[in-house]
Write a protein that holds these residues in place. Structure first.
Motif, PDB file in Angstrom:
ATOM      1  N   CYS A 198       0.684  -1.311   0.107  1.00  0.00           N
ATOM      2  CA  CYS A 198      -0.016  -0.007   0.112  1.00  0.00           C
ATOM      3  C   CYS A 198       0.874   1.469   0.033  1.00  0.00           C
ATOM      4  CB  CYS A 198      -0.996  -0.222   1.111  1.00  0.00           C
ATOM      5  SG  CYS A 198      -0.235  -0.291   2.768  1.00  0.00           S
ATOM      6  N   THR A 199       0.551   2.207  -0.809  1.00  0.00           N
ATOM      7  CA  THR A 199       1.253   3.200  -0.836  1.00  0.00           C
ATOM      8  C   THR A 199       0.910   4.473   0.057  1.00  0.00           C
ATOM      9  OG1 THR A 199       0.021   4.290  -2.607  1.00  0.00           O
ATOM     10  CG2 THR A 199       2.146   3.029  -3.150  1.00  0.00           C
ATOM     11  N   PHE A 200       1.715   5.329   0.589  1.00  0.00           N
ATOM     12  CA  PHE A 200       1.591   6.357   1.464  1.00  0.00           C
ATOM     13  C   PHE A 200       2.659   7.458   1.317  1.00  0.00           C
ATOM     14  CE2 PHE A 200       3.176   2.959   3.902  1.00  0.00           C
ATOM     15  CZ  PHE A 200       4.137   3.390   4.627  1.00  0.00           C
ATOM     16  N   LYS A 201       2.222   8.941   1.277  1.00  0.00           N
ATOM     17  CA  LYS A 201       3.411   9.584   1.188  1.00  0.00           C
ATOM     18  C   LYS A 201       3.017  10.892   2.455  1.00  0.00           C
ATOM     19  CE  LYS A 201       5.414  12.729  -2.253  1.00  0.00           C
ATOM     20  NZ  LYS A 201       5.556  13.384  -3.334  1.00  0.00           N
ATOM     21  N   ASN A 202       4.492  11.085   2.998  1.00  0.00           N
ATOM     22  CA  ASN A 202       4.265  12.071   4.268  1.00  0.00           C
ATOM     23  C   ASN A 202       3.151  11.962   5.317  1.00  0.00           C
ATOM     24  OD1 ASN A 202       6.512  13.576   3.008  1.00  0.00           O
ATOM     25  ND2 ASN A 202       5.355  14.720   1.636  1.00  0.00           N
ATOM     26  N   SER A 238      -0.730   8.351  12.615  1.00  0.00           N
ATOM     27  CA  SER A 238      -1.936   8.604  11.605  1.00  0.00           C
ATOM     28  C   SER A 238      -1.902   7.089  11.001  1.00  0.00           C
ATOM     29  CB  SER A 238      -1.974   9.635  10.532  1.00  0.00           C
ATOM     30  OG  SER A 238      -1.937  11.035  11.352  1.00  0.00           O
ATOM     31  N   LEU A 239      -0.866   6.629  10.472  1.00  0.00           N
ATOM     32  CA  LEU A 239      -0.960   5.116   9.889  1.00  0.00           C
ATOM     33  C   LEU A 239      -1.573   4.074  10.962  1.00  0.00           C
ATOM     34  CD1 LEU A 239       2.265   5.527   7.808  1.00  0.00           C
ATOM     35  CD2 LEU A 239      -0.083   5.372   6.781  1.00  0.00           C
ATOM     36  N   VAL A 240      -0.859   4.282  12.032  1.00  0.00           N
ATOM     37  CA  VAL A 240      -1.301   3.173  13.249  1.00  0.00           C
ATOM     38  C   VAL A 240      -2.692   3.398  13.479  1.00  0.00           C
ATOM     39  CG1 VAL A 240      -0.885   2.628  15.521  1.00  0.00           C
ATOM     40  CG2 VAL A 240       1.044   3.066  14.107  1.00  0.00           C
ATOM     41  N   THR A 241      -3.110   4.513  13.605  1.00  0.00           N
ATOM     42  CA  THR A 241      -4.425   4.923  13.874  1.00  0.00           C
ATOM     43  C   THR A 241      -5.717   4.328  12.843  1.00  0.00           C
ATOM     44  OG1 THR A 241      -3.983   6.794  15.159  1.00  0.00           O
ATOM     45  CG2 THR A 241      -6.234   6.485  14.636  1.00  0.00           C
ATOM     46  N   ALA A 242      -5.232   4.563  11.547  1.00  0.00           N
ATOM     47  CA  ALA A 242      -6.122   4.180  10.428  1.00  0.00           C
ATOM     48  C   ALA A 242      -6.069   2.613  10.184  1.00  0.00           C
ATOM     49  CB  ALA A 242      -5.490   4.630   9.214  1.00  0.00           C
ATOM     50  N   GLN A 259      11.373   2.143  -0.450  1.00  0.00           N
ATOM     51  CA  GLN A 259      12.460   2.033  -1.407  1.00  0.00           C
ATOM     52  C   GLN A 259      13.135   0.593  -1.296  1.00  0.00           C
ATOM     53  OE1 GLN A 259      14.498   5.374  -2.292  1.00  0.00           O
ATOM     54  NE2 GLN A 259      12.557   6.401  -3.170  1.00  0.00           N
ATOM     55  N   GLY A 260      12.500  -0.258  -0.358  1.00  0.00           N
ATOM     56  CA  GLY A 260      13.180  -1.410  -0.037  1.00  0.00           C
ATOM     57  C   GLY A 260      13.881  -1.560   1.399  1.00  0.00           C
ATOM     58  N   ARG A 261      13.944  -0.423   1.880  1.00  0.00           N
ATOM     59  CA  ARG A 261      14.498  -0.314   3.094  1.00  0.00           C
ATOM     60  C   ARG A 261      13.491  -0.636   4.065  1.00  0.00           C
ATOM     61  NH1 ARG A 261      15.950   4.347   5.412  1.00  0.00           N
ATOM     62  NH2 ARG A 261      14.822   5.677   3.854  1.00  0.00           N
ATOM     63  N   ILE A 262      13.766  -1.148   5.203  1.00  0.00           N
ATOM     64  CA  ILE A 262      12.729  -1.663   6.519  1.00  0.00           C
ATOM     65  C   ILE A 262      12.851  -0.622   7.510  1.00  0.00           C
ATOM     66  CG2 ILE A 262      12.117  -3.296   7.884  1.00  0.00           C
ATOM     67  CD1 ILE A 262      13.151  -5.356   6.062  1.00  0.00           C
ATOM     68  N   ILE A 263      11.855   0.158   7.644  1.00  0.00           N
ATOM     69  CA  ILE A 263      11.833   1.311   8.942  1.00  0.00           C
ATOM     70  C   ILE A 263      10.860   0.608  10.174  1.00  0.00           C
ATOM     71  CG2 ILE A 263      11.547   3.638   9.458  1.00  0.00           C
ATOM     72  CD1 ILE A 263      13.564   3.305   7.248  1.00  0.00           C
ATOM     73  N   MET A 264      11.554   0.266  11.300  1.00  0.00           N
ATOM     74  CA  MET A 264      10.860  -0.479  12.241  1.00  0.00           C
ATOM     75  C   MET A 264      10.499   0.769  13.396  1.00  0.00           C
ATOM     76  SD  MET A 264      10.346  -3.550  11.381  1.00  0.00           S
ATOM     77  CE  MET A 264       9.779  -4.124  13.048  1.00  0.00           C
ATOM     78  N   GLN A 265       9.047   0.421  13.741  1.00  0.00           N
ATOM     79  CA  GLN A 265       8.730   1.529  14.858  1.00  0.00           C
ATOM     80  C   GLN A 265       9.300   2.908  15.051  1.00  0.00           C
ATOM     81  OE1 GLN A 265       6.488   0.812  16.939  1.00  0.00           O
ATOM     82  NE2 GLN A 265       5.971  -1.211  16.406  1.00  0.00           N
ATOM     83  N   PRO A 266       8.993   3.831  14.054  1.00  0.00           N
ATOM     84  CA  PRO A 266       9.504   4.982  14.090  1.00  0.00           C
ATOM     85  C   PRO A 266       8.650   5.963  15.129  1.00  0.00           C
ATOM     86  CG  PRO A 266       7.957   4.624  12.104  1.00  0.00           C
ATOM     87  CD  PRO A 266       8.313   3.360  12.548  1.00  0.00           C
ATOM     88  N   ASN A 267       9.179   7.054  15.307  1.00  0.00           N
ATOM     89  CA  ASN A 267       8.266   8.025  16.206  1.00  0.00           C
ATOM     90  C   ASN A 267       7.046   8.208  15.711  1.00  0.00           C
ATOM     91  OD1 ASN A 267      10.470   8.126  18.019  1.00  0.00           O
ATOM     92  ND2 ASN A 267      11.472   9.770  16.953  1.00  0.00           N
ATOM     93  N   PHE A 268       5.949   8.545  16.503  1.00  0.00           N
ATOM     94  CA  PHE A 268       4.519   8.755  16.139  1.00  0.00           C
ATOM     95  C   PHE A 268       4.461   9.980  15.293  1.00  0.00           C
ATOM     96  CE2 PHE A 268       3.670   5.605  19.421  1.00  0.00           C
ATOM     97  CZ  PHE A 268       2.714   4.632  18.722  1.00  0.00           C
ATOM     98  N   ASP A 269       5.461  10.969  15.524  1.00  0.00           N
ATOM     99  CA  ASP A 269       5.062  12.374  14.559  1.00  0.00           C
ATOM    100  C   ASP A 269       6.232  12.266  13.572  1.00  0.00           C
ATOM    101  OD1 ASP A 269       7.584  12.197  16.022  1.00  0.00           O
ATOM    102  OD2 ASP A 269       7.434  14.140  16.687  1.00  0.00           O
ATOM    103  N   GLN A 270       6.745  11.059  13.273  1.00  0.00           N
ATOM    104  CA  GLN A 270       7.680  11.053  12.138  1.00  0.00           C
ATOM    105  C   GLN A 270       6.757  10.961  10.828  1.00  0.00           C
ATOM    106  OE1 GLN A 270      11.206   8.408  12.403  1.00  0.00           O
ATOM    107  NE2 GLN A 270      10.965   7.910  10.029  1.00  0.00           N
ATOM    108  N   LEU A 271       7.083  11.730   9.700  1.00  0.00           N
ATOM    109  CA  LEU A 271       6.439  11.607   8.417  1.00  0.00           C
ATOM    110  C   LEU A 271       7.008  10.650   7.755  1.00  0.00           C
ATOM    111  CD1 LEU A 271       6.211  15.297   7.438  1.00  0.00           C
ATOM    112  CD2 LEU A 271       4.363  13.992   8.663  1.00  0.00           C
TER     113      LEU A 271
END
Length: 365
Positions: A297-301, A306-310, A325-337
């Motif tokens: 699924c695609t999302f931008k900024n 918000s993603l977690v809540t949705a 882009q192939g990189r795995i980002i685990m558990q970023p900060n909730f305010d991170q875009l």
């Protein structure tokens, strides 16, 4: 000279016949007492025959014993010289040589016992005790397990003692470099259990002897019962080959029971530092349990919150990370875009995800 040779011969026989008796320290103590006796006789003789003070007499006795020979004091009377020859040259110097030799032997024996895992560390306390080792790939598993434990902040400063039958000649370099204490023996023999300070242990880990043999659970059950008798208040982590034995181990006194997953020793560390979380990790290893899914699924900024809540509102699962882009980002900060092309979701067993609904839910973000 004849006396010295006789003492040296006797010493060699003792080295060959009595060093394994554990009485080296007692022999050293007796030799020291005998040496003090001869020093006292010589000191008294110097005060009587040479008419010097107590301090000077002691000084003269020790300079004679150590063969320093400063020359500031010396025996000049026939009686004083005779006593010095007998007490110092014949007996005391020989005794000092024996004490030094015995002390070196004691140090060597202690070092050898520590290397072979035969030394009892009487002051061991508040430590992590690991009992048993896997039959296969033992060194690599232990290395990874101990590294995981030391990497856990709550456990990093605790000493680790390892009870195993695998290394009777000493730990390999990969394990000894991790500064663990090694004890050689089989836990089920019942003797060594009383000599590894289990009553003072902070955590005790009982590994399954054979991860693929259910008979290992019988050995674990017997061992667990003994440990609970010794220290019922400690945190005991147990491996169970059969899931049916979980409740038995918990009822007996284990604080956590895990499967022997040799590919992931970090689960043991999690059970020690955060009890209960190991059940979540185990569930992820099960095909029939909750599992991780990569959902395109695609999302931008969009903010991570918000993603977690949705996702939660759509009841599709719990986001743990995303792909960018192939990189795995685990558990970023909730305010991170966040911008990405897929989400990593923890999905309930049997849940079917409607990707279109998920995309619509996160599209406006």
């Amino acid at each position: 000279m004849l006396f010295l040779l006789t003492l040296l011969k006797t010493h060699r026989r003792r080295r060959l016949t009595k060093h394994l008796s554990g009485n080296i320290f007692k022999r050293i103590f007796r030799l020291v007492l005998l040496l003090i006796f001869f020093i006292a006789i010589n000191t008294a003789a110097m005060m009587v025959f040479e008419q010097i003070t107590l301090g000077d007499a002691i000084w003269l006795s020790f300079t004679t014993l150590t063969t320093v020979g400063y020359g500031d004091y010396s025996a000049s009377t026939f009686a004083g010289r005779t006593v010095t020859i007998i007490t110092m040259y014949v007996f005391s110097i020989s005794l000092l040589s024996l004490i030094i030799a015995e002390t070196i032997d004691w140090k060597l024996l202690a070092t050898s016992k520590k290397i072979k895992g035969l030394w009892e560390f009487a002051d061991m306390a508040n430590h992590i005790q690991i009992i048993n080792t896997p039959n296969n790939d033992t060194e690599r598993y232990l290395q990874r397990l101990i590294t995981e434990i030391k990497a856990t902040p709550a456990l990093a400063d605790m000493p680790i003692q390892l009870l195993t039958r695998k290394y009777p000649k000493g730990l390999p370099d990969s394990l000894s470099s991790l500064k663990v204490i090694h004890r050689t023996g089989m836990a089920e023999d019942g003797v060594i259990i009383n000599h590894i300070n289990l009553e003072k242990a902070k955590h005790i880990i009982i590994l399954a002897r054979d991860a693929y043999n259910s008979l290992s659970d019988s050995l674990t059950f017997d061992l667990l019962s003994r440990i609970v008798e010794i220290n019922p208040n400690t945190n005991i982590i147990v491996e169970a080959v059969l899931d049916d034995n979980r409740q038995r181990f918990l009822a007996l006194g284990a604080k956590a029971v895990i499967r022997p997953i040799r590919a992931y020793p970090g689960m043991v560390a999690r059970a020690l530092s955060h009890p209960g979380t190991e059940r979540v990790l185990e569930d992820l290893f099960e095909a029939h349990g909750d599992s991780l899914h990569k959902i395109a699924c695609t999302f931008k900024n969009a903010s991570w919150g918000s993603l977690v809540t949705a996702c939660i509102q759509q009841a599709v699962g719990t986001p743990l990370g995303y792909f960018d882009q192939g990189r795995i980002i685990m558990q970023p900060n909730f305010d991170q875009l966040c911008t990405g092309e897929a989400l990593i979701l923890l999905v309930k067993e049997g849940k079917v995800i409607n990707i279109d609904s998920l995309q619509q839910a996160i599209q406006p973000l």
